[in-house]
Enzyme design. Sequence first.
Site: not given
Ligand SMILES: Nc1ncnc2c1ncn2[C@@H]1O[C@H](COP(=O)(O)OS(=O)(=O)O)[C@@H](OP(=O)(O)O)[C@H]1O
Ligand SMILES: Nc1ncnc2c1ncn2[C@@H]1O[C@H](COP(=O)(O)OP(=O)(O)O)[C@@H](O)[C@H]1O
Length: 171
Positions: A16, A19, A87
């Site tokens: 969140g 990235k 990561s």
């Molecule tokens: N337990 C747990 N911890 C963290 N994240 C979780 C988990 N379960 C599911 N997810 C979802 O998987 C996304 C993270 O995957 P990654 O491959 O980036 O994780 S890692 O680098 O291997 O730690 C991560 O996506 P991002 O929100 O885009 O970061 C989550 O949506």
């Molecule tokens: N300045 C900003 N830069 C990036 N994401 C933002 C920003 N402001 C609000 N957001 C919101 O935050 C959320 C980030 O989600 P996401 O890009 O999927 O994060 P991650 O890949 O780290 O899980 C999205 O809903 C995006 O629209």
Amino acid sequence: MKQQMATTWWLTGLPGAGKTTLAQALAAALRDCGEPACVIDGDELRTGLCNDLAFDEASRAENARRAARLAQLLNANAIHAIVAMVSPATQAREAAYAVIGVGRCKEIHINTPLEVCEKRDPKGLYARARANQLTQMTGVQAGYECPTTPALRIDTSQTEIRVAVQQLLLA
Ligand SMILES: Nc1ncnc2c1ncn2[C@@H]1O[C@H](COP(=O)(O)OS(=O)(=O)O)[C@@H](OP(=O)(O)O)[C@H]1O
Ligand SMILES: Nc1ncnc2c1ncn2[C@@H]1O[C@H](COP(=O)(O)OP(=O)(O)O)[C@@H](O)[C@H]1O
């Protein structure tokens, strides 16, 4: 902006943090300049190439290793790579940067605070983790080791996307 050579931006941070959003925006900006770019997103890898991996420490390290191999291959073929993965472990990240080549790889810490990430909760994962319906969630039951000397830190609760992309291009 013309990059000297194919580069990897490694975006690390909590779920969140922003990235994926920033990785896609950076790729679009590079393509607008005529530079080929490929996003390697943890979420996407986990639906295919890495669908055998869980969220324990060893699986996350293997996930980073595979992403690094992909990034290295892209860079060797003159394509920029933008990795967007939680990561969380310093050791696994450093091993990844060694595969890519330290000179080619920019570590970017998307350091949006946990409270903001949790409030955004775009996939509802934090809520599920707090309700004990999900285990090993980074930021809740699993730790995140902050980079100590990243090329750049971006808090997306303070920096708008357009500005962040400019910072990434200059990192
Ligand atoms: N337990 C747990 N911890 C963290 N994240 C979780 C988990 N379960 C599911 N997810 C979802 O998987 C996304 C993270 O995957 P990654 O491959 O980036 O994780 S890692 O680098 O291997 O730690 C991560 O996506 P991002 O929100 O885009 O970061 C989550 O949506
Ligand atoms: N300045 C900003 N830069 C990036 N994401 C933002 C920003 N402001 C609000 N957001 C919101 O935050 C959320 C980030 O989600 P996401 O890009 O999927 O994060 P991650 O890949 O780290 O899980 C999205 O809903 C995006 O629209």
